[in-house]
Design a protein around this motif. Structure first.
Motif, short mmCIF file in Angstrom:
data_model
loop_
_atom_site.label_atom_id
_atom_site.label_comp_id
_atom_site.label_asym_id
_atom_site.label_seq_id
_atom_site.Cartn_x
_atom_site.Cartn_y
_atom_site.Cartn_z
N LEU A 342 0.84 -1.20 0.00
CA LEU A 342 0.00 0.00 0.00
C LEU A 342 0.87 1.24 0.00
CD1 LEU A 342 -2.70 -1.12 2.59
CD2 LEU A 342 -2.78 -1.29 0.10
N THR A 343 0.35 2.30 -0.59
CA THR A 343 1.09 3.55 -0.66
C THR A 343 0.18 4.73 -0.35
OG1 THR A 343 2.39 5.00 -2.12
CG2 THR A 343 0.66 3.72 -3.16
N THR A 344 0.80 5.80 0.15
CA THR A 344 0.07 7.05 0.38
C THR A 344 0.08 7.93 -0.86
OG1 THR A 344 2.07 8.11 1.22
CG2 THR A 344 0.64 7.04 2.84
N HIS A 345 0.68 7.44 -1.94
CA HIS A 345 0.77 8.21 -3.18
C HIS A 345 -0.60 8.77 -3.56
CE1 HIS A 345 1.78 9.39 -7.22
NE2 HIS A 345 0.92 8.55 -7.74
N SER A 346 -0.64 10.05 -3.87
CA SER A 346 -1.84 10.80 -4.28
C SER A 346 -2.84 11.01 -3.14
CB SER A 346 -2.55 10.13 -5.47
OG SER A 346 -3.23 8.96 -5.08
N LEU A 347 -2.41 10.74 -1.89
CA LEU A 347 -3.28 10.96 -0.74
C LEU A 347 -2.67 11.99 0.21
CD1 LEU A 347 -4.18 7.34 0.42
CD2 LEU A 347 -5.70 8.92 -0.74
N ASP A 348 -3.52 12.61 1.01
CA ASP A 348 -3.05 13.30 2.20
C ASP A 348 -2.90 12.22 3.27
OD1 ASP A 348 -2.89 14.60 4.71
OD2 ASP A 348 -3.79 16.40 3.87
N ALA A 349 -1.66 11.82 3.54
CA ALA A 349 -1.42 10.66 4.41
C ALA A 349 -2.07 10.83 5.77
CB ALA A 349 0.09 10.44 4.56
N GLU A 350 -2.00 12.03 6.30
CA GLU A 350 -2.50 12.26 7.65
C GLU A 350 -4.02 12.14 7.72
OE1 GLU A 350 -2.15 15.67 11.15
OE2 GLU A 350 -1.30 16.03 9.17
N LYS A 351 -4.71 12.64 6.68
CA LYS A 351 -6.17 12.71 6.73
C LYS A 351 -6.87 11.52 6.10
CE LYS A 351 -6.31 17.79 6.58
NZ LYS A 351 -6.75 18.97 5.79
N ASP A 352 -6.32 11.03 4.99
CA ASP A 352 -7.06 10.07 4.17
C ASP A 352 -6.62 8.62 4.32
OD1 ASP A 352 -8.39 12.27 3.11
OD2 ASP A 352 -6.96 12.48 1.46
N PHE A 353 -5.35 8.40 4.71
CA PHE A 353 -4.82 7.05 4.62
C PHE A 353 -5.61 6.06 5.48
CE2 PHE A 353 -2.05 3.65 6.15
CZ PHE A 353 -1.71 3.08 4.94
N THR A 355 -8.49 6.38 6.96
CA THR A 355 -9.91 6.35 6.61
C THR A 355 -10.16 5.38 5.47
OG1 THR A 355 -10.20 8.65 7.31
CG2 THR A 355 -11.85 7.75 5.81
N ASN A 356 -9.32 5.48 4.43
CA ASN A 356 -9.49 4.61 3.27
C ASN A 356 -9.07 3.17 3.57
OD1 ASN A 356 -10.37 6.86 1.97
ND2 ASN A 356 -8.64 7.08 0.61
N LEU A 357 -8.08 3.02 4.44
CA LEU A 357 -7.67 1.67 4.82
C LEU A 357 -8.82 0.97 5.56
CD1 LEU A 357 -5.52 -0.52 5.07
CD2 LEU A 357 -4.68 0.63 7.13
N LEU A 358 -9.46 1.66 6.46
CA LEU A 358 -10.59 1.08 7.19
C LEU A 358 -11.76 0.78 6.26
CD1 LEU A 358 -10.65 3.08 10.56
CD2 LEU A 358 -9.46 0.97 9.99
N LYS A 359 -11.89 1.59 5.22
CA LYS A 359 -12.95 1.32 4.24
C LYS A 359 -12.66 0.03 3.49
CE LYS A 359 -15.72 3.57 0.67
NZ LYS A 359 -15.96 4.82 -0.09
N ALA A 360 -11.38 -0.17 3.12
CA ALA A 360 -11.00 -1.42 2.44
C ALA A 360 -11.26 -2.62 3.34
CB ALA A 360 -9.53 -1.36 2.04
N ILE A 361 -11.00 -2.47 4.63
CA ILE A 361 -11.27 -3.56 5.59
C ILE A 361 -12.78 -3.80 5.72
CG2 ILE A 361 -11.12 -4.15 8.04
CD1 ILE A 361 -8.32 -2.81 8.00
N GLU A 362 -13.53 -2.70 5.75
CA GLU A 362 -14.98 -2.82 5.79
C GLU A 362 -15.50 -3.60 4.58
OE1 GLU A 362 -18.86 0.15 5.53
OE2 GLU A 362 -16.87 1.00 5.84
N TYR A 363 -14.81 -3.46 3.43
CA TYR A 363 -15.22 -4.15 2.19
C TYR A 363 -14.57 -5.52 2.05
CZ TYR A 363 -17.90 -0.35 0.07
OH TYR A 363 -18.86 0.59 -0.22
N GLY A 364 -13.97 -6.04 3.13
CA GLY A 364 -13.56 -7.43 3.11
C GLY A 364 -12.08 -7.72 3.22
#
Length: 995
Positions: A342-353, A355-364
Motif C-alpha cells: 500500500l502507498t500514500t501516493h496521491s493521498l493526504d497521508a495524515e487525513k485520508d490514509f 480512513t481509506n484503509l478502514l474502508k478497504a477492511i470494511e469491504y472485506g
C-alpha cells in the motif's frame, strides 16, 4: 600507591566516557546512548501472523535486541510499561517523492523541441536514469510527521520525472537524527513511467505507444552500449546499465497501462514492481499472470452527486460500478494471492490514509493482509526482510504504539519509533476517561457521555432527553467541564472541576453553580449492559445494510459486459439465404454448419450432429463485415513527435473496453484494421483485430494476419490543419523527400546489418522499413490527391516494393489504370465529400469506377459511427454506379479480406474458413436490416435477445447505484459533481499528448 593510581585511572576513564556521552565535542558529534529500553506488558504484533499477548521486547542502538513472552532485562534498562496497549511494526511505503522538491516545467514558448537538450546523454531527454534521489533530497520534518501519524517509518523516495527516472533511495523517517543515519539504501531501485520529463520540451514521444517504443529502443541501445560498440560516451546509457540489477518500479495510472508496462518488461526479461491504479479487480487473472508485486494507492472514487436526474444520465455505468467496486479491490487481490503493498501516493497521508484503509477492511480486506501489505510484503519486495517489516531480533526498532487494534476507527496512535527514536504523536500517559456516566449534581441526575481521543475528549450532557451545551478539557488528569444551565431562558453555566486518578472508573469533584455557590458532583461510569451491546450490534448491522452491495465484475466492466465470457458453440443455421461472397453467389434455403469455430459444411438438409440448431428461415446469413480502416478500440491514434514513427505499434494501445466494439458487433462487423493516424508520412504499425468483446487486448489480435503499416499523404502530414506546425515536412514536396530519405537510410542500414558491421545498432524504425522493402510488411496509405498517389507509387517502385492499399483515395477514379498496373488495392469512402479542400474532387462513383477497372475495392469507415453501418455504405454503390448487389456486398467482406491478406481465413462463407458470421433479419444491404447474431470463430459475441435483456439489467443496475449514491450523500459522504462529457470522435488526425 599503584592501587590508588589504578583506581584514579579507572575513574578518569569513566569520567571521559560519561563526558563523551552527555557533553558534545567541539565537532558536535556525540556517542549514542547504549542503554537498553525494554517494553513490557504489550500486545505485540510481531508480524501479520504472530501476536504475543502481554509480551516484551528490548531495543538498543536503534535495533531490536530481544522479543518474547519473557526476556532478560539488562541492568542498564529503561523499562516502559505498555499495559493495555498494542505494538505493530512501523509501515513502509515503496512509492514516494518524500523530500524531493517539486520540479518546474521547462520554459521556452509553444514551439516544439525536436532534439535533446543535454549533451553527453541519450538522444531523448525523457530518458533520465542518471538522476538519483540522494542528490535531490532534503528531509522534510513537516511531511515526515504526516507520514509518521499514519504509522509509516520508512519510505522509498525518488524524483518523479521522466520515462526512465533514475534511482530512488530508502529513507527512515527518524525524528531528530543526522540525515546520513536515516538513509537505509541510497540506491534502492530504479523508477520508470510512461510520462515525459517536465524539464524538457522535446516532442517525442507524444503517445503511450511512442513511450513504449522509446523504452524498447533504449533497452536495446543500452545492451549495444554495454557491448562496447559506441564511439562516444553516453552517461544516460551508462547509468541505465548500472541500474539494471536494482529493483525496477514502474508507475502507471490505469489498468491498461499496468499491462503495457508488464508487456515491455516481459520482452526484456524484467519483472517490474508496478504502481497500480486500484482497478486491478477488473482483470484479476491477467494481473496474477503478470507475476508482479503491485503497489496499490489507497484512493477510492467519490460518489457522484446524482440529485439532478438529467445530469445523472451523463455518468456511465462503468464509472458508477467503479465507485461501487473499487473499495473491494484489495480484498480481491488478497483472495487471488496476488502480492501487493500500500502507498500514500496521491493521498493526504495524515487525513485520508487510515480512513481509506478502514474502508478497504470494511469491504472485506482482512486485517492480517492489510498489515502484511504495510510491513512484510514491502520489506520483502525491497530486499530488507531482515531489517524491516517485523518486530524481531536484529531488525531496526521501527514500531508504533497504539491504544488498541490499529485497524479500528477509535484507536489512538500514541508513538512512532523509528531506528529506536521516539516520535510522540499523542500522549499515552493520559488517563482515558471516555465512556458513559451517570452524573449526579445537587440532587439532579444527568447522562454524561465522553468520547473521542483521551487527550482531547468530547462531551455530551443530557437531562430528560434534552442536550445541554457542553465544553470539556482534560490535561494533567484534571477535568474541566462547562455545562449550560437546564433553564434555557437564562444564559448561565455550571462549572465542574475534578482530578481523575489513573485507572479510576468514577469521577468526583467540585461544582460551581451559576449563583456562585459550590457543591460536589459524582460521575459513575456505567457498565456496558446487554442492552448497550445489543444496540452496538444493531448499529453494526445497520452499517452493513447501508453499505452498497458489490456488483459483479463483467468483461469489460461496463454496460453490456459479460458476467462470463461466451464460449465456442457448434451451431447449425437452417434454411437461410446465404450470401457466400464467393463464386457460388447467394444461396436460397441453405444450411451452414459451424464446428469448432470453423465453417464445417454449406448445403441443404445438413445433419446437426449434436450442434445447436437455429432456424434462419426468412433470414440472411453473411460473412462478418471487415473494416479495412478503423480507429476503434485504441487508447492512442497518432505518434506525432517525429515525421516517421515506424517503430510504434497499434497492438500496444488496444483498448478492449471501447464501447465502439460492441456497437460494431451490433452492426455485423467482426474484423477491423486498427490503423495509426495521419500525423506523419510514415506512421505506426497496424493491428488487425477480431472484435472479441470482453477479451484482453492480446486475445483480440488476429494472429494469422500479416503485418501492416500506415503511411499518409496530404494536408495532415504537412500539418496544414494543425495551427502552423514547424516540423518537417511543410509541403507536398517535403513529404516525398521524407519517404526517399528514410528508405535510403533503410537500405544503408540493411547493408550494415547483412555485412555484420561493427557499428551496426539495431533500430526498430529501420527494421520496420527494411520489412517493407523486403515485402514482409504491407503498406496501407492515407491518400486523396491524384499527384500524390502517383508520387508514392513511384517512390515505392524505386525502392523495390508495392503499396498494398490506398485508403480514402477519393481521386482513385482519376488514376485507376495506373493503380491497376502497380497492383495496389483501394479502400474508400462511399460518398464523403468537401470536409476539407483536398477532397473537393471526390465523387460517389469512385468505388464503382475502380471496381470496373479490376482493382480490389473495399468500403471503409475511418469513423466509429459509420463503422457499424458499413452494410448501408456498401449499398450506396448500387445507386451510384450501378454495381450489383453481390459486388457491393463483397466490398465489405471478401474484398477487405483480400486487402488484408486474410481472405483464405475470413470474408466469405466457405467450408474450412473461420466461422465469422452474421445472421440478419432482412436483406443485408437494406437500411432496415438488423443483425440478430454476430459470431466470431463460433463464439456469439452479439445476440439481439441477450442485448434486450442486458438493457433491462443496465437500467436496474443504474437505478440501484443512483439510489446508493443518494444514500451516501444523505449520510454526509463527500460527493463529486457530474461533468458532462462529449464522446470523442476518433479520426486520423486525433492527437494525444503524453504528460
Amino acid at each position: 600507591m599503584r592501587l590508588k593510581l589504578l583506581i584514579l585511572g579507572i575513574f578518569c576513564c569513566l569520567f571521559q566516557l560519561n563526558a563523551q556521552e552527555y557533553f558534545p565535542k567541539n565537532d558536535g558529534v556525540t556517542n549514542p546512548n547504549t542503554n537498553f529500553t525494554v517494553f513490557k506488558n504489550a500486545r505485540i504484533h510481531v508480524d501479520p501472523q504472530t501476536v504475543i499477548e502481554s509480551g516484551m521486547f528490548s531495543i538498543q542502538n536503534g535495533k531490536i535486541k530481544a522479543v518474547g513472552k519473557n526476556i532478560n532485562v539488562p541492568e542498564n534498562s529503561i523499562v516502559i510499561d505498555l499495559e493495555g496497549k498494542e505494538v505493530y511494526p512501523s509501515f513502509i511505503d515503496l512509492y514516494s517523492d518524500f523530500g524531493i522538491e517539486k520540479l518546474k516545467r521547462a520554459e521556452g514558448g509553444s514551439s516544439p523541441q525536436y532534439d535533446a537538450s543535454r549533451e553527453g546523454f541519450y538522444w531523448n531527454d525523457h530518458i533520465r536514469p542518471d538522476i538519483d534521489a540522494i542528490s535531490n533530497f532534503n528531509f522534510d520534518d513537516k511531511e515526515a510527521e504526516k507520514l509518521q501519524k499514519a504509522g509509516f517509518g520508512v519510505v522509498n523516495t525518488h524524483v518523479p520525472d521522466g520515462i526512465i527516472r533514475g534511482s530512488g533511495m530508502l529513507v527512515a523517517l527518524t525524528p531528530d537524527a543526522m540525515e546520513g543515519d536515516r538513509i537505509l539504501n541510497e540506491r534502492s531501485g530504479q523508477y520508470l513511467s510512461f510520462d515525459k520529463s517536465v524539464l524538457s520540451r522535446q516532442s517525442y514521444p507524444t503517445s503511450i505507444m511512442g513511450a513504449m517504443a522509446l523504452l524498447r529502443q533504449t533497452y536495446m541501445d543500452a545492451q549495444w552500449y554495454a557491448n562496447g560498440n559506441a564511439d562516444n560516451k553516453d552517461l544516460a546509457l551508462e547509468a541505465l546499465n548500472k541500474n539494471k540489477n536494482l529493483l525496477q518500479i514502474f508507475a502507471t495510472d490505469n489498468l491498461l497501462d499496468e499491462f503495457r508496462a508488464d508487456k515491455v518488461g516481459d520482452e526484456f526479461g524484467i519483472q517490474y514492481v508496478i504502481l497500480g491504479s486500484g482497478n486491478e479487480y477488473q482483470r484479476l487473472d491477467k494481473v496474477k499472470s503478470s507475476g508482479a508485486t503491485y503497489i496499490v494507492p489507497l484512493k477510492f472514487p467519490d460518489a457522484y452527486d446524482v440529485e439532478n436526474p438529467y445530469m445523472a444520465e451523463y455518468i456511465s455505468l462503468a464509472e458508477m460500478k467503479q465507485w461501487n467496486q473499487a473499495p473491494a479491490n484489495l480484498k480481491m487481490l488478497a483472495e487471488k494471492a496476488i502480492p501487493f503493498t500500500l502507498t500514500t501516493h496521491s493521498l493526504d497521508a495524515e487525513k485520508d490514509f487510515k480512513t481509506n484503509l478502514l474502508k478497504a477492511i470494511e469491504y472485506g480486506l482482512s486485517k492480517e493482509d492489510a498489515l502484511a501489505a504495510l510491513t512484510t510484503v514491502p520489506a520483502k519486495t525491497i530486499g530488507k526482510s531482515a531489517e524491516l517489516g517485523a518486530i524481531k531480533t536484529g531488525a531496526w526498532a521501527n514500531f508504533i504504539i497504539t491504544s488498541g487494534d490499529y485497524f479500528e476507527k477509535e484507536t489512538t496512535l500514541y508513538e512512532n519509533w523509528v531506528q529506536g527514536k521516539k516520535k510522540v504523536l499523542s500522549n499515552m500517559d493520559v488517563t482515558n476517561i471516555t465512556g458513559e456516566y451517570d452524573l449526579n449534581l445537587k440532587g439532579e441526575s444527568y447522562e454524561l457521555s465522553i468520547t473521542g481521543e483521551p487527550s482531547s475528549p468530547k462531551a455530551e450532557v443530557k437531562t430528560d432527553d434534552k442536550k445541554l451545551g457542553t465544553k470539556i478539557s482534560f490535561s494533567d488528569n484534571w477535568m474541566n467541564l462547562l455545562i449550560s444551565s437546564p433553564d434555557s431562558t437564562k444564559t448561565e453555566f455550571i462549572r465542574l472541576v475534578a482530578h481523575v486518578p489513573d485507572l479510576s472508573e468514577n469521577i468526583s469533584g467540585k461544582a460551581f453553580m451559576p449563583d456562585g455557590s459550590e457543591t460536589s458532583f459524582t460521575a459513575t461510569k456505567k457498565a456496558k449492559s446487554d442492552t448497550a451491546e445489543k444496540k452496538d450490534k444493531e448499529e453494526e448491522e445497520k452499517k452493513d445494510k447501508e453499505k452498497p452491495e458489490i456488483l459483479p465484475v463483467t468483461f469489460p466492466n461496463s454496460a453490456y459486459g459479460f458476467k462470463q465470457l461466451p464460449k465456442q458453440e457448434n451451431v447449425l443455421f437452417k434454411n437461410a439465404t446465404v450470401w457466400t461472397s464467393e463464386d457460388d453467389g447467394v444461396l436460397e434455403n441453405t444450411d451452414v454448419l459451424v464446428k469448432n469455430g470453423m465453417i464445417s459444411k454449406v448445403g441443404k438438409d445438413l445433419n446437426a450432429g449434436g450442434a445447436k440448431v437455429i432456424d434462419a428461415t426468412g433470414k440472411h446469413l453473411t460473412a462478418g463485415i471487415i473494416d479495412e480502416h478503423s480507429h476503434l478500440a485504441a487508447s492512442a491514434i497518432n505518434e506525432a513527435g517525429q515525421n516517421s514513427s515506424a517503430e510504434v505499434q497499434m497492438e500496444d494501445v488496444i483498448d478492449p473496453s471501447d464501447m465502439g466494439i460492441y456497437r460494431d458487433l451490433a452492426g455485423g462487423v467482426t474484423t477491423i484494421q486498427l490503423l495509426h493516424g495521419s500525423a506523419n508520412p510514415i506512421g505506426g504499425r497496424s493491428a488487425i483485430l477480431k472484435l472479441k468483446w470482453g477479451e484482453t487486448p492480446e486475445n483480440m489480435i488476429f494472429e494469422q494476419a500479416p503485418p501492416f503499416i500506415k503511411f499518409a499523404l496530404g494536408e495532415n502530414v504537412k500539418q496544414a490543419n494543425w495551427g502552423g506546425g514547424v516540423r518537417f515536412p511543410q509541403t507536398r514536396m517535403g513529404v516525398e523527400q521524407v519517404f526517399t530519405d528514410y528508405f535510403s537510410r533503410a537500405k544503408t542500414y540493411e547493408k550494415k546489418k547483412n555485412n555484420g558491421d561493427k557499428d551496426f545498432r539495431k533500430d526498430l524504425e529501420m527494421e520496420t522499413l527494411v520489412e517493407i522493402m523486403n515485402g514482409d510488411r504491407f503498406v496501407s496509405s492515407h491518400s486523396y490527391i491524384q499527384s500524390e498517389i502517383n508520387m508514392l507509387m513511384k517512390v515505392a517502385e524505386k525502392f523495390g516494393f508495392n503499396i498494398n492499399t490506398f485508403t480514402h483515395i477519393l481521386e482513385g477514379y482519376k488514376v485507376a489504370d495506373i493503380m491497376k498496373e502497380h497492383g495496389v488495392g483501394a479502400s474508400t469512402f462511399s460518398d464523403w465529400w468537401a470536409y476539407k479542400y483536398e477532397v473537393n474532387d471526390a465523387i460517389p462513383y469512385n468505388a464503382s469506377i475502380m471496381n470496373e477497372v479490376g482493382i480490389t475495392v473495399a468500403i471503409n469507415s475511418d469513423d466509429g459511427e459509420m463503422s457499424r453501418r458499413l452494410n448501408q455504405e456498401a449499398a450506396k454503390s448500387i445507386k451510384y454506379g450501378g454495381m450489383s448487389e453481390e459486388d457491393a456486398w463483397k466490398m465489405v467482406t471478401i474484398n477487405p479480406a483480400k486487402l488484408l491478406h486474410v481472405d483464405d481465413l475470413v470474408g466469405s462463407i466457405k467450408t474450412g474458413k473461420q466461422a465469422d458470421l452474421v445472421l440478419w433479419n432482412n436483406h443485408p444491404l437494406s437500411i432496415y436490416a438488423i443483425p440478430e447474431k454476430t459470431m466470431i470463430e463460433g463464439v456469439v459475441y452479439f445476440d439481439i435477445e441477450k442485448d434486450k435483456a442486458m438493457r433491462e439489467e443496465i437500467k436496474k443496475e443504474r437505478n440501484e447505484l443512483i439510489s446508493d449514491m443518494l444514500k451516501a450523500k444523505n449520510s454526509g459522504v463527500k460527493t463529486q459533481p457530474v461533468k458532462k462529457k462529449e464522446e470523442q470522435k476518433v479520426h486520423c488526425n486525433l492527437l494525444e499528448e503524453v504528460h
